[in-house]
Design a protein around this motif. Structure first.
Motif, PDB file in Angstrom:
ATOM      1  N   UNK A  57       0.826  -1.206   0.000  1.00  0.00           N
ATOM      2  CA  UNK A  57       0.000   0.000   0.000  1.00  0.00           C
ATOM      3  C   UNK A  57       0.863   1.261   0.000  1.00  0.00           C
ATOM      4  N   UNK A  58       1.875   1.289   0.853  1.00  0.00           N
ATOM      5  CA  UNK A  58       2.752   2.462   0.908  1.00  0.00           C
ATOM      6  C   UNK A  58       3.529   2.603  -0.393  1.00  0.00           C
ATOM      7  N   UNK A  59       4.061   1.500  -0.902  1.00  0.00           N
ATOM      8  CA  UNK A  59       4.804   1.561  -2.156  1.00  0.00           C
ATOM      9  C   UNK A  59       3.944   2.057  -3.303  1.00  0.00           C
ATOM     10  N   UNK A  60       2.703   1.557  -3.400  1.00  0.00           N
ATOM     11  CA  UNK A  60       1.802   2.003  -4.466  1.00  0.00           C
ATOM     12  C   UNK A  60       1.451   3.476  -4.326  1.00  0.00           C
ATOM     13  N   UNK A  61       1.232   3.925  -3.083  1.00  0.00           N
ATOM     14  CA  UNK A  61       0.903   5.327  -2.858  1.00  0.00           C
ATOM     15  C   UNK A  61       2.064   6.238  -3.240  1.00  0.00           C
ATOM     16  N   UNK A  62       3.276   5.857  -2.828  1.00  0.00           N
ATOM     17  CA  UNK A  62       4.455   6.666  -3.164  1.00  0.00           C
ATOM     18  C   UNK A  62       4.677   6.673  -4.673  1.00  0.00           C
ATOM     19  N   UNK A  63       4.507   5.523  -5.310  1.00  0.00           N
ATOM     20  CA  UNK A  63       4.696   5.443  -6.759  1.00  0.00           C
ATOM     21  C   UNK A  63       3.707   6.359  -7.484  1.00  0.00           C
ATOM     22  N   UNK A 110       2.161   9.033  -6.250  1.00  0.00           N
ATOM     23  CA  UNK A 110       2.455  10.427  -5.952  1.00  0.00           C
ATOM     24  C   UNK A 110       3.660  10.933  -6.739  1.00  0.00           C
ATOM     25  N   UNK A 111       4.737  10.138  -6.765  1.00  0.00           N
ATOM     26  CA  UNK A 111       5.932  10.551  -7.497  1.00  0.00           C
ATOM     27  C   UNK A 111       5.672  10.609  -9.003  1.00  0.00           C
ATOM     28  N   UNK A 112       4.879   9.686  -9.512  1.00  0.00           N
ATOM     29  CA  UNK A 112       4.563   9.698 -10.936  1.00  0.00           C
ATOM     30  C   UNK A 112       3.775  10.946 -11.308  1.00  0.00           C
ATOM     31  N   UNK A 113       2.794  11.312 -10.464  1.00  0.00           N
ATOM     32  CA  UNK A 113       2.006  12.513 -10.728  1.00  0.00           C
ATOM     33  C   UNK A 113       2.881  13.764 -10.683  1.00  0.00           C
ATOM     34  N   UNK A 114       3.797  13.809  -9.701  1.00  0.00           N
ATOM     35  CA  UNK A 114       4.698  14.959  -9.597  1.00  0.00           C
ATOM     36  C   UNK A 114       5.607  15.060 -10.816  1.00  0.00           C
ATOM     37  N   UNK A 115       6.140  13.918 -11.247  1.00  0.00           N
ATOM     38  CA  UNK A 115       7.019  13.920 -12.416  1.00  0.00           C
ATOM     39  C   UNK A 115       6.262  14.353 -13.667  1.00  0.00           C
ATOM     40  N   UNK A 116       5.019  13.912 -13.832  1.00  0.00           N
ATOM     41  CA  UNK A 116       4.223  14.311 -14.994  1.00  0.00           C
ATOM     42  C   UNK A 116       3.932  15.808 -14.970  1.00  0.00           C
ATOM     43  N   UNK A 139      11.047   6.728 -14.668  1.00  0.00           N
ATOM     44  CA  UNK A 139      10.322   5.547 -14.169  1.00  0.00           C
ATOM     45  C   UNK A 139      11.177   4.651 -13.279  1.00  0.00           C
ATOM     46  N   UNK A 140      12.442   4.471 -13.637  1.00  0.00           N
ATOM     47  CA  UNK A 140      13.302   3.598 -12.829  1.00  0.00           C
ATOM     48  C   UNK A 140      13.529   4.175 -11.448  1.00  0.00           C
ATOM     49  N   UNK A 141      13.806   5.482 -11.387  1.00  0.00           N
ATOM     50  CA  UNK A 141      14.027   6.138 -10.096  1.00  0.00           C
ATOM     51  C   UNK A 141      12.766   6.099  -9.242  1.00  0.00           C
ATOM     52  N   UNK A 142      11.626   6.333  -9.859  1.00  0.00           N
ATOM     53  CA  UNK A 142      10.356   6.288  -9.119  1.00  0.00           C
ATOM     54  C   UNK A 142      10.112   4.895  -8.563  1.00  0.00           C
ATOM     55  N   UNK A 143      10.386   3.880  -9.367  1.00  0.00           N
ATOM     56  CA  UNK A 143      10.169   2.502  -8.909  1.00  0.00           C
ATOM     57  C   UNK A 143      11.062   2.184  -7.715  1.00  0.00           C
ATOM     58  N   UNK A 144      12.332   2.577  -7.786  1.00  0.00           N
ATOM     59  CA  UNK A 144      13.242   2.294  -6.676  1.00  0.00           C
ATOM     60  C   UNK A 144      12.823   3.019  -5.397  1.00  0.00           C
ATOM     61  N   UNK A 145      12.377   4.261  -5.542  1.00  0.00           N
ATOM     62  CA  UNK A 145      11.928   5.001  -4.354  1.00  0.00           C
ATOM     63  C   UNK A 145      10.689   4.359  -3.752  1.00  0.00           C
ATOM     64  N   UNK A 146       9.760   3.945  -4.600  1.00  0.00           N
ATOM     65  CA  UNK A 146       8.541   3.302  -4.096  1.00  0.00           C
ATOM     66  C   UNK A 146       8.876   2.000  -3.379  1.00  0.00           C
ATOM     67  N   UNK A 147       9.801   1.224  -3.951  1.00  0.00           N
ATOM     68  CA  UNK A 147      10.202  -0.027  -3.298  1.00  0.00           C
ATOM     69  C   UNK A 147      10.856   0.262  -1.956  1.00  0.00           C
ATOM     70  N   UNK A 148      11.692   1.302  -1.915  1.00  0.00           N
ATOM     71  CA  UNK A 148      12.351   1.650  -0.652  1.00  0.00           C
ATOM     72  C   UNK A 148      11.369   2.050   0.434  1.00  0.00           C
ATOM     73  N   UNK A 149      10.393   2.904   0.073  1.00  0.00           N
ATOM     74  CA  UNK A 149       9.396   3.315   1.061  1.00  0.00           C
ATOM     75  C   UNK A 149       8.506   2.152   1.483  1.00  0.00           C
ATOM     76  N   UNK A 150       8.136   1.294   0.536  1.00  0.00           N
ATOM     77  CA  UNK A 150       7.325   0.132   0.883  1.00  0.00           C
ATOM     78  C   UNK A 150       8.066  -0.817   1.796  1.00  0.00           C
TER      79      UNK A 150
END
Length: 203
Positions: free
Chosen positions: A58-64, A66-72, A152-163
């Protein structure tokens, strides 16, 4: 003639694999709070086992998201520009090395913002660039130099880290809850033993 003094015996060895399930078996030494501790451990193990992956996901999906929306949003409002180096950039002590290829130095650059105004700012540049060299920079919606949108790669790694961090937090919380429960029960058992000894001494 007195009996010979018996030879000293080695102390009994502790079992290499202590019985971890003794609280579940009915025996004269088991107390009610022993069984209660066993149930607490079981319930916490089940709860943590279920909550850890769910919380991490849940946390990883939420962070992913949020970061994707910010990047867009950053990609829509910002853009790449070519700035000009105002002064020579410092040279790396080991030109041509792998470290030199990864190193960036802050340097003053001049550029024209999207609104047409000339500006100067600090940007990270490769070592050894001469004044007047063109430097590719990212400017945000206000025309200020900023970090480019995360990929996308950086966002994925950050989401995995937070999750992962969230899952570890749930796991640590479960262990702490069991440790606190065991400590309180141990204090209660010690107090009960002390009361029993006092009652036996008074007889």
């Amino acid at each position: 003639m007195s009996d010979p003094i018996p030879r000293a015996q080695p102390p009994p060895q502790r079992a290499e694999h202590p019985d971890r399930w003794w609280r579940w078996r009915n025996n004269p030494l088991r107390r009610r709070n022993d069984l209660f501790q066993a149930w607490v451990g079981l319930l916490l193990a089940v709860a943590v086992g279920v909550a850890t992956p769910l919380t991490g996901w849940a946390v990883g999906a939420s962070v992913h998201g949020s970061l994707s929306a910010t990047a867009e949003q950053q990609a829509r409002t910002g853009r790449h520009l070519t700035a000009v180096l105002v002064h020579d950039a410092p040279r790396h002590p080991e030109p041509g090395s792998a470290e030199a290829r990864e190193t960036r130095y802050p340097a003053e650059v001049a550029y024209t913002a999207p609104d047409g105004t000339g500006r100067t700012a600090t940007a990270d540049v490769v070592p050894g660039l001469a004044a007047g060299a063109g430097v590719r920079v990212w400017v945000d919606g206000d025309g200020d130099i900023a970090d480019p949108p995360a990929g996308p790669e950086d966002i994925r790694y950050r989401a995995i880290g937070w999750g992962s961090a969230a899952g570890c937090t749930v796991l640590a919380t479960g262990k702490l809850a069991y440790a606190v429960t065991a400590h309180l029960l141990d204090r209660r058992r010690s107090a009960a033993w002390s009361d029993a000894w006092h009652r036996a001494a008074d007889r």
